[in-house]
Design a protein around this motif. Structure first.
Motif, short mmCIF file in Angstrom:
data_model
loop_
_atom_site.label_atom_id
_atom_site.label_comp_id
_atom_site.label_asym_id
_atom_site.label_seq_id
_atom_site.Cartn_x
_atom_site.Cartn_y
_atom_site.Cartn_z
N GLY A 22 0.74 -1.67 -0.18
CA GLY A 22 -0.01 -0.04 -0.05
C GLY A 22 0.79 1.34 -0.49
O GLY A 22 1.95 1.13 0.37
N ASP A 23 0.42 2.43 -0.15
CA ASP A 23 0.71 3.20 -0.89
C ASP A 23 1.20 4.77 0.79
O ASP A 23 0.35 3.49 1.95
CB ASP A 23 -0.35 4.51 -1.53
CG ASP A 23 0.05 3.90 -2.52
OD1 ASP A 23 1.16 4.06 -3.84
OD2 ASP A 23 -1.63 4.08 -3.62
N ILE A 24 1.75 5.21 0.97
CA ILE A 24 2.41 6.07 2.44
C ILE A 24 0.78 6.61 2.52
O ILE A 24 0.98 7.16 2.53
CB ILE A 24 4.10 6.80 2.19
CG1 ILE A 24 4.61 7.06 2.86
CG2 ILE A 24 3.37 7.80 0.86
CD1 ILE A 24 5.81 7.79 3.05
N ALA A 25 1.14 6.37 3.56
CA ALA A 25 -0.34 6.58 4.14
C ALA A 25 0.04 8.30 4.52
O ALA A 25 -1.85 8.75 4.18
CB ALA A 25 0.08 6.77 6.24
N LYS A 26 0.33 9.00 4.34
CA LYS A 26 0.45 10.76 4.34
C LYS A 26 -0.47 11.20 2.84
O LYS A 26 -0.92 12.35 2.91
CB LYS A 26 1.52 11.18 4.58
CG LYS A 26 1.65 13.23 4.80
CD LYS A 26 3.17 13.58 5.63
CE LYS A 26 2.57 14.79 5.25
NZ LYS A 26 4.29 15.22 5.12
N SER A 27 -0.11 10.34 2.14
CA SER A 27 -0.57 10.65 0.91
C SER A 27 -1.36 9.90 -0.38
O SER A 27 -1.46 9.69 -1.43
CB SER A 27 1.20 10.99 -0.25
OG SER A 27 1.88 9.84 -0.30
N ALA A 28 -2.51 8.38 1.33
CA ALA A 28 -3.27 8.02 0.42
C ALA A 28 -4.08 8.31 0.64
O ALA A 28 -4.78 8.25 1.51
CB ALA A 28 -2.39 6.65 -0.13
N VAL A 29 -5.37 8.15 -0.24
CA VAL A 29 -6.75 7.41 0.81
C VAL A 29 -6.91 6.24 0.95
O VAL A 29 -6.22 5.56 1.03
CB VAL A 29 -7.93 7.97 -0.76
CG1 VAL A 29 -7.98 9.03 -1.26
CG2 VAL A 29 -6.99 6.43 -1.80
N PRO A 30 -7.51 6.10 1.84
CA PRO A 30 -7.79 5.18 2.93
C PRO A 30 -8.38 3.61 2.21
O PRO A 30 -7.02 2.64 2.87
CB PRO A 30 -8.61 5.06 3.74
CG PRO A 30 -9.00 6.06 4.14
CD PRO A 30 -8.74 7.11 2.35
N GLU A 31 -8.50 3.27 1.10
CA GLU A 31 -8.35 2.33 -0.08
C GLU A 31 -7.08 2.07 0.35
O GLU A 31 -6.70 0.56 -0.81
CB GLU A 31 -9.51 2.45 -1.29
CG GLU A 31 -10.89 2.16 -0.26
CD GLU A 31 -11.22 3.55 0.21
OE1 GLU A 31 -10.28 4.84 -0.36
OE2 GLU A 31 -11.90 4.41 0.15
N THR A 32 -5.87 2.78 -0.64
CA THR A 32 -4.31 2.89 -1.28
C THR A 32 -3.64 2.54 -0.10
O THR A 32 -2.58 2.39 -0.62
CB THR A 32 -5.07 3.25 -2.03
OG1 THR A 32 -4.42 4.37 -1.78
CG2 THR A 32 -5.54 2.93 -3.00
N ALA A 33 -4.00 3.01 1.46
CA ALA A 33 -2.63 3.55 1.94
C ALA A 33 -2.46 2.00 2.16
O ALA A 33 -3.16 1.14 2.20
CB ALA A 33 -3.23 3.83 3.22
N VAL A 34 -0.87 1.88 2.67
CA VAL A 34 0.10 0.99 4.06
C VAL A 34 -1.01 0.56 5.20
O VAL A 34 -1.49 1.68 6.03
CB VAL A 34 0.75 1.38 4.29
CG1 VAL A 34 1.16 2.67 5.07
CG2 VAL A 34 1.47 -0.04 4.59
N SER A 35 -1.34 -0.66 5.61
CA SER A 35 -2.19 -0.82 6.57
C SER A 35 -1.03 -2.10 7.66
O SER A 35 -0.44 -2.48 6.72
CB SER A 35 -3.27 -1.52 6.29
OG SER A 35 -3.41 -2.27 5.41
N GLU A 36 -1.37 -1.66 8.34
CA GLU A 36 -0.32 -3.39 9.29
C GLU A 36 -0.73 -4.42 8.76
O GLU A 36 0.03 -5.92 9.13
CB GLU A 36 -1.17 -3.12 10.95
CG GLU A 36 -0.38 -1.91 11.57
CD GLU A 36 0.37 -1.81 12.93
OE1 GLU A 36 0.66 -2.92 13.66
OE2 GLU A 36 -1.29 -1.08 13.69
N GLU A 37 -2.56 -4.64 8.32
CA GLU A 37 -3.05 -5.74 7.93
C GLU A 37 -1.88 -6.38 6.37
O GLU A 37 -1.26 -7.44 6.45
CB GLU A 37 -4.20 -5.60 7.58
CG GLU A 37 -4.77 -8.05 6.69
CD GLU A 37 -6.13 -7.33 7.14
OE1 GLU A 37 -6.66 -8.23 6.01
OE2 GLU A 37 -6.54 -5.68 6.70
#
Length: 236
Positions: free
Chosen positions: A82-97
């Motif tokens: 997933g994308d770096i959290a600061k610049s991504a929408v929730p659907e594409t952002a990095v997650s712990e899962e």
């Protein structure tokens, strides 16, 4: 390995069994590396085409990496976790899962490896500014790995490039590391602790000296991006 070890640096293969768009290029690369016989292959992220959403892509990428003719080490990219959290929408952002799926399929996302006179430190750039516990763990790991390197020369491997032309620049594109992460790394980059930074992501080949540190970008092994520069920012 000796100081004359041959290390190959590749990036962004975007591998997938379901959508094997780039498998032909991977086969060519495997053949080329088998002929050149490197001692180590470094992979700068985006191992999978859509590992962030499709764990089977990650598992397939692992099987393909294991076909390399020697030991390999990799860091994750946005297509992997997933994308770096600061610049991504929730659907594409990095997650712990998503990160945990990478750890299960590929292995450690940040690490240190000594070869010859070098210490190579792999970083997970996708968890920068995430606030995950792993982000703080990685920052401490980096500090310790550098402090304990002794006389070894230090190289960093990251999916995201640190910057374009200067550590102090303002990045309006979102393609480079966040300013706060860059400030953290600047402690080592400007302090003479790090000599080389390797990265992928940009799908461009570059070898540039920035503030006294050599920055090398690896192009994608999968395809050539935007040859006419019609949509992508012009990074030289």
């Amino acid at each position: 390995m000796t100081d004359s070890s041959f290390i190959a640096f590749i990036s962004d293969p975007h591998l997938s069994a379901d959508r094997p768009f780039f498998q032909f290029n991977w086969e060519i690369l495997l053949d080329e590396l088998s002929q050149r016989q490197p001692d180590l292959v470094l992979v700068g992220g985006d191992l999978a085409l859509d590992g962030a959403n499709n764990p089977s892509d990650l598992r397939f990428a692992r099987r393909q990496l294991d076909r390399l003719p020697c030991q390999w080490l990799a860091v994750p990219g946005n297509h992997d976790i997933g994308d770096i959290a600061k610049s991504a929408v929730p659907e594409t952002a990095v997650s712990e899962e998503r990160r945990n799926r990478y750890l299960e399929a590929i292995g450690w996302d940040f690490w240190s490896f000594d070869v010859g006179e070098w210490r190579i430190i792999g970083l997970n750039s996708m968890i920068l500014t995430s606030g995950f516990a792993a982000e703080a763990e990685q920052e401490k790991f980096l500090a310790d790995a550098i402090a304990e390197a002794g006389s070894r020369r230090i190289a960093l491997l990251s999916h995201m490039a640190v910057c374009d032309v200067a550590l102090s620049e303002f990045d309006k594109t979102g393609w480079f590391m966040p300013a706060e992460s860059r400030a953290m790394l600047s402690t080592y980059l400007l302090g003479g602790k790090v000599e080389l930074v390797l990265s992928g992501d940009m799908h461009q080949s570059r070898d540039r000296l920035i503030d006294g540190v050599r920055h090398v970008w690896a192009p994608s092994t999968a395809f050539v991006t935007d040859m006419m520069e019609e949509w992508r920012p012009k990074f030289g």
